[in-house]
Design a protein around this motif. Structure first.
Motif, PDB file in Angstrom:
ATOM      1  N   LEU A  34      -3.803  -6.917   4.254  1.00 23.67           N
ATOM      2  CA  LEU A  34      -3.547  -5.804   5.176  1.00 23.67           C
ATOM      3  C   LEU A  34      -2.049  -5.518   5.315  1.00 23.67           C
ATOM      4  O   LEU A  34      -1.641  -4.350   5.402  1.00 23.67           O
ATOM      5  CB  LEU A  34      -4.167  -6.086   6.539  1.00 23.67           C
ATOM      6  N   LEU A  35      -1.238  -6.566   5.320  1.00 23.74           N
ATOM      7  CA  LEU A  35       0.213  -6.361   5.385  1.00 23.74           C
ATOM      8  C   LEU A  35       0.718  -5.644   4.133  1.00 23.74           C
ATOM      9  O   LEU A  35       1.568  -4.749   4.230  1.00 23.74           O
ATOM     10  CB  LEU A  35       0.936  -7.700   5.553  1.00 23.74           C
ATOM     11  N   ILE A  36       0.211  -6.013   2.974  1.00 22.87           N
ATOM     12  CA  ILE A  36       0.643  -5.363   1.736  1.00 22.87           C
ATOM     13  C   ILE A  36       0.204  -3.905   1.713  1.00 22.87           C
ATOM     14  O   ILE A  36       0.979  -3.016   1.362  1.00 22.87           O
ATOM     15  CB  ILE A  36       0.125  -6.129   0.506  1.00 22.87           C
ATOM     16  N   VAL A  37      -1.045  -3.645   2.104  1.00 24.28           N
ATOM     17  CA  VAL A  37      -1.531  -2.259   2.149  1.00 24.28           C
ATOM     18  C   VAL A  37      -0.712  -1.443   3.147  1.00 24.28           C
ATOM     19  O   VAL A  37      -0.318  -0.304   2.863  1.00 24.28           O
ATOM     20  CB  VAL A  37      -3.036  -2.223   2.498  1.00 24.28           C
ATOM     21  N   GLY A  38      -0.421  -2.015   4.297  1.00 25.48           N
ATOM     22  CA  GLY A  38       0.417  -1.325   5.277  1.00 25.48           C
ATOM     23  C   GLY A  38       1.823  -1.086   4.751  1.00 25.48           C
ATOM     24  O   GLY A  38       2.439  -0.062   5.040  1.00 25.48           O
ATOM     25  N   GLY A  39       2.340  -2.014   3.969  1.00 24.61           N
ATOM     26  CA  GLY A  39       3.675  -1.852   3.395  1.00 24.61           C
ATOM     27  C   GLY A  39       3.717  -0.754   2.349  1.00 24.61           C
ATOM     28  O   GLY A  39       4.714  -0.049   2.210  1.00 24.61           O
ATOM     29  N   VAL A  40       2.628  -0.609   1.598  1.00 22.38           N
ATOM     30  CA  VAL A  40       2.572   0.462   0.603  1.00 22.38           C
ATOM     31  C   VAL A  40       2.592   1.819   1.304  1.00 22.38           C
ATOM     32  O   VAL A  40       3.128   2.793   0.779  1.00 22.38           O
ATOM     33  CB  VAL A  40       1.308   0.300  -0.284  1.00 22.38           C
ATOM     34  N   LEU A  41       2.049   1.855   2.505  1.00 21.80           N
ATOM     35  CA  LEU A  41       2.063   3.089   3.303  1.00 21.80           C
ATOM     36  C   LEU A  41       3.292   3.117   4.216  1.00 21.80           C
ATOM     37  O   LEU A  41       3.255   3.697   5.292  1.00 21.80           O
ATOM     38  CB  LEU A  41       0.778   3.180   4.148  1.00 21.80           C
ATOM     39  N   GLY A  42       4.372   2.510   3.790  1.00 19.33           N
ATOM     40  CA  GLY A  42       5.577   2.366   4.597  1.00 19.33           C
ATOM     41  C   GLY A  42       6.276   3.656   4.948  1.00 19.33           C
ATOM     42  O   GLY A  42       7.119   3.679   5.845  1.00 19.33           O
ATOM     43  N   PHE A  43       5.945   4.739   4.285  1.00 17.82           N
ATOM     44  CA  PHE A  43       6.569   6.014   4.608  1.00 17.82           C
ATOM     45  C   PHE A  43       6.014   6.590   5.909  1.00 17.82           C
ATOM     46  O   PHE A  43       6.592   7.521   6.475  1.00 17.82           O
ATOM     47  CB  PHE A  43       6.373   7.023   3.460  1.00 17.82           C
ATOM     48  N   LEU A  44       4.908   6.057   6.397  1.00 16.72           N
ATOM     49  CA  LEU A  44       4.319   6.507   7.650  1.00 16.72           C
ATOM     50  C   LEU A  44       5.047   5.868   8.830  1.00 16.72           C
ATOM     51  O   LEU A  44       5.619   4.786   8.700  1.00 16.72           O
ATOM     52  CB  LEU A  44       2.836   6.138   7.703  1.00 16.72           C
ATOM     53  N   PRO A  45       5.026   6.523   9.998  1.00 13.37           N
ATOM     54  CA  PRO A  45       5.648   5.911  11.181  1.00 13.37           C
ATOM     55  C   PRO A  45       4.965   4.581  11.529  1.00 13.37           C
ATOM     56  O   PRO A  45       3.805   4.375  11.245  1.00 13.37           O
ATOM     57  CB  PRO A  45       5.405   6.933  12.285  1.00 13.37           C
ATOM     58  N   ILE A  46       5.674   3.697  12.129  1.00 12.23           N
ATOM     59  CA  ILE A  46       5.255   2.370  12.580  1.00 12.23           C
ATOM     60  C   ILE A  46       5.159   1.383  11.414  1.00 12.23           C
ATOM     61  O   ILE A  46       5.649   0.274  11.499  1.00 12.23           O
ATOM     62  CB  ILE A  46       3.918   2.385  13.358  1.00 12.23           C
ATOM     63  N   LEU A  47       4.525   1.771  10.316  1.00 10.02           N
ATOM     64  CA  LEU A  47       4.430   0.890   9.157  1.00 10.02           C
ATOM     65  C   LEU A  47       5.760   0.875   8.423  1.00 10.02           C
ATOM     66  O   LEU A  47       6.561   1.794   8.542  1.00 10.02           O
ATOM     67  CB  LEU A  47       3.319   1.362   8.219  1.00 10.02           C
ATOM     68  N   GLY A  48       6.017  -0.156   7.661  1.00  9.80           N
ATOM     69  CA  GLY A  48       7.280  -0.216   6.935  1.00  9.80           C
ATOM     70  C   GLY A  48       7.154  -0.989   5.648  1.00  9.80           C
ATOM     71  O   GLY A  48       6.231  -1.783   5.456  1.00  9.80           O
ATOM     72  N   PHE A  49       8.092  -0.761   4.758  1.00  6.61           N
ATOM     73  CA  PHE A  49       8.090  -1.442   3.469  1.00  6.61           C
ATOM     74  C   PHE A  49       8.354  -2.941   3.618  1.00  6.61           C
ATOM     75  O   PHE A  49       8.083  -3.715   2.714  1.00  6.61           O
ATOM     76  CB  PHE A  49       9.107  -0.802   2.533  1.00  6.61           C
TER      77      PHE A  49
END
Length: 94
Positions: A34-49
């Motif tokens: 889940l952390l890796i998937v969230g990091g891939v979506l890092g361009f979205l607010p709250i999530l990050g690379f």
């Protein structure tokens, strides 16, 4: 500074911060993915690379391939730091 999951306490140590992790292998793998998937979506607010390396660190506890890559990176980084300090004429620390 220490990085990784402590084998006795089961806590993830990130320098001076410490976060509890699930004791179950499946729970840690789910959190890591889940952390890796969230990091891939890092361009979205709250999530990050920044979430990608953290997810890989969590996965390295349970997956041998990721663990080997993390160890290679650690050895490379330590060698690089030692060589840089030697070129600067400073003292090397183990």
């Amino acid at each position: 500074m220490t990085f990784g999951i402590h084998p006795k306490t089961g806590r993830l140590h990130l320098g001076k911060w410490s976060v509890p992790m699930p004791r179950s292998r499946v729970g840690r793998i789910i959190i890591g993915v889940l952390l890796i998937v969230g990091g891939v979506l890092g361009f979205l607010p709250i999530l990050g690379f920044w979430m990608v390396p953290l997810g890989l660190l969590v996965l390295s506890q349970d997956l041998p391939f990721v663990r080997r890559q993390r160890r290679r990176l650690t050895v490379w980084w330590a060698t690089r730091r030692r060589d840089r300090q030697a070129r600067r004429g400073g003292t090397t620390r183990p």
